[in-house]
Design an enzyme around this catalytic site. Structure first.
Site, PDB file in Angstrom:
ATOM      1  N   GLY A   8      33.962  58.362  28.419  1.00  0.00           N
ATOM      2  CA  GLY A   8      33.266  57.985  27.183  1.00  0.00           C
ATOM      3  C   GLY A   8      32.839  59.180  26.365  1.00  0.00           C
ATOM      4  N   ALA A   9      31.991  58.915  25.405  1.00  0.00           N
ATOM      5  CA  ALA A   9      31.529  59.945  24.489  1.00  0.00           C
ATOM      6  C   ALA A   9      30.739  61.026  25.221  1.00  0.00           C
ATOM      7  CB  ALA A   9      30.681  59.309  23.402  1.00  0.00           C
ATOM      8  N   ALA A  11      30.128  61.009  28.906  1.00  0.00           N
ATOM      9  CA  ALA A  11      30.327  61.225  30.337  1.00  0.00           C
ATOM     10  C   ALA A  11      31.674  60.722  30.817  1.00  0.00           C
ATOM     11  CB  ALA A  11      29.221  60.515  31.108  1.00  0.00           C
ATOM     12  N   ILE A  13      33.280  58.829  34.118  1.00  0.00           N
ATOM     13  CA  ILE A  13      32.864  58.057  35.287  1.00  0.00           C
ATOM     14  C   ILE A  13      34.010  58.066  36.285  1.00  0.00           C
ATOM     15  CG2 ILE A  13      32.029  55.806  36.093  1.00  0.00           C
ATOM     16  CD1 ILE A  13      30.207  56.884  33.933  1.00  0.00           C
ATOM     17  N   ASP A 114      19.996  51.831  24.483  1.00  0.00           N
ATOM     18  CA  ASP A 114      21.418  51.631  24.165  1.00  0.00           C
ATOM     19  C   ASP A 114      21.887  50.289  24.740  1.00  0.00           C
ATOM     20  OD1 ASP A 114      23.960  52.170  23.210  1.00  0.00           O
ATOM     21  OD2 ASP A 114      24.476  53.605  24.794  1.00  0.00           O
TER      22      ASP A 114
HETATM   23  N1  LIG Z   1      27.591  52.244  38.829  1.00  0.00           N
HETATM   24  C1  LIG Z   1      28.662  51.751  38.208  1.00  0.00           C
HETATM   25  N2  LIG Z   1      29.419  50.811  38.821  1.00  0.00           N
HETATM   26  C2  LIG Z   1      30.534  50.308  38.217  1.00  0.00           C
HETATM   27  N3  LIG Z   1      30.960  50.678  37.002  1.00  0.00           N
HETATM   28  C3  LIG Z   1      30.240  51.610  36.328  1.00  0.00           C
HETATM   29  C4  LIG Z   1      29.052  52.197  36.898  1.00  0.00           C
HETATM   30  N4  LIG Z   1      28.565  53.091  36.006  1.00  0.00           N
HETATM   31  C5  LIG Z   1      29.392  53.055  34.937  1.00  0.00           C
HETATM   32  N5  LIG Z   1      30.397  52.179  35.111  1.00  0.00           N
HETATM   33  C6  LIG Z   1      31.490  51.857  34.155  1.00  0.00           C
HETATM   34  O1  LIG Z   1      31.734  52.961  33.326  1.00  0.00           O
HETATM   35  C7  LIG Z   1      31.455  52.642  31.963  1.00  0.00           C
HETATM   36  C8  LIG Z   1      30.793  53.829  31.278  1.00  0.00           C
HETATM   37  O2  LIG Z   1      29.578  54.162  31.927  1.00  0.00           O
HETATM   38  P1  LIG Z   1      28.289  54.570  31.087  1.00  0.00           P
HETATM   39  O3  LIG Z   1      28.037  53.537  30.060  1.00  0.00           O
HETATM   40  O4  LIG Z   1      27.203  54.882  32.045  1.00  0.00           O
HETATM   41  O5  LIG Z   1      28.767  55.946  30.439  1.00  0.00           O
HETATM   42  P2  LIG Z   1      28.890  56.375  28.900  1.00  0.00           P
HETATM   43  O6  LIG Z   1      29.004  57.823  28.853  1.00  0.00           O
HETATM   44  O7  LIG Z   1      27.847  55.720  28.115  1.00  0.00           O
HETATM   45  O8  LIG Z   1      30.252  55.814  28.493  1.00  0.00           O
HETATM   46  P3  LIG Z   1      30.523  55.125  27.100  1.00  0.00           P
HETATM   47  O9  LIG Z   1      30.372  56.208  26.068  1.00  0.00           O
HETATM   48  O10 LIG Z   1      31.918  54.604  27.305  1.00  0.00           O
HETATM   49  O11 LIG Z   1      29.479  54.027  26.967  1.00  0.00           O
HETATM   50  C9  LIG Z   1      30.571  51.405  32.024  1.00  0.00           C
HETATM   51  O12 LIG Z   1      30.670  50.602  30.875  1.00  0.00           O
HETATM   52  C10 LIG Z   1      31.080  50.704  33.269  1.00  0.00           C
HETATM   53  O13 LIG Z   1      32.226  49.942  32.968  1.00  0.00           O
HETATM   54 MG   LIG Z   2      27.840  53.229  28.042  1.00  0.00          MG
END
Ligand SMILES: Nc1ncnc2c1ncn2[C@@H]1O[C@H](COP(=O)(O)OP(=O)(O)OP(=O)(O)O)[C@@H](O)[C@H]1O
Ligand SMILES: [Mg+2]
Length: 203
Positions: A8-9, A11, A13, A114
């Protein structure tokens, strides 16, 4: 085995392990458009903030448990579910669960920051559905009714933009589930927040 689940923006995962013993590693990656030292400070601060909030909500059971943390990484429990955005159009009543989780957060003076349907994961064990909140990188603590109202405003906007066909149905369910101590004050403030939003749109 390591797999990238999402990039994502803010992080990346990763999922590590297999089957029942999977874990998630949320890594806040370097952003080259930000000055190096600012970038490091921001990534560390957001990682710390997110893990602090995850810890404080752990006892309520609707956030992934933290297994380990580092300067830029949070290793947590893998939540075996689907993003709410994939399920809510078929079942707007699920928004009731959003209201219930948010009640607990706001009664503990925690603002999510968020609240979108991508930051919520729905699990199903047998017939029992459970909703997890994730992504606390923009969360903070506050006792202000205004901050709680803005939290709801963001969720409402997410419904209206991504789920417009069922948005009002879902919102009614959300309000049914949302019962914090100062519900009345928060919802009154929400009206002011929304008026402000409409005014901004016109100018
Ligand atoms: N603990 C978890 N278990 C399962 N899936 C997860 C978990 N944490 C994150 N994810 C998956 O990874 C995606 C992105 O995680 P997160 O929203 O924490 O990061 P982000 O940096 O905000 O990414 P984005 O910019 O895409 O929103 C989540 O929408 C989910 O689908
Ligand atoms: Mg997110």
């Amino acid at each position: 085995m390591r797999k990238v689940l999402s990039s994502g923006a803010e992080a990346t995962i990763y999922i590590d392990g297999a089957n029942k013993s999977q874990t998630v590693d949320k890594e806040r990656s370097k952003k080259n458009y930000r000055h190096n030292s600012i970038d490091e400070t921001l990534r560390k601060a957001r990682t710390r903030k997110e893990s602090k909030i995850l810890h404080s909500l752990e006892k309520y059971g609707f956030v992934p448990k933290i297994l380990k943390q580092d300067e830029y990484n949070i290793i947590m429990e893998y939540v075996d579910g689907v993003q709410l955005k994939k399920a809510i159009d078929k079942d707007p009543k699920l928004a009731l669960l959003v209201g219930k989780n948010l009640t607990i957060m706001h009664d503990n003076n925690i603002i999510h920051g968020d609240l979108t349907t991508s930051n919520m994961l729905l699990t199903k064990k047998g017939k029992i559905q459970k909703l997890y909140f994730i992504d606390f990188g923009l969360s903070y603590t506050s006792t202000r009714v205004e901050d709680m109202a803005v939290d709801i405003h963001l969720f409402k906007q997410a419904l209206e933009s991504k789920h417009y066909k069922i948005a009002s149905k879902a919102y009614i369910q959300f309000i049914k589930g949302y019962n914090p101590k100062n519900k009345k004050e928060i919802l009154e403030r929400l009206e002011i927040v929304e008026q402000r939003g409409r005014y901004k749109e016109k100018t």
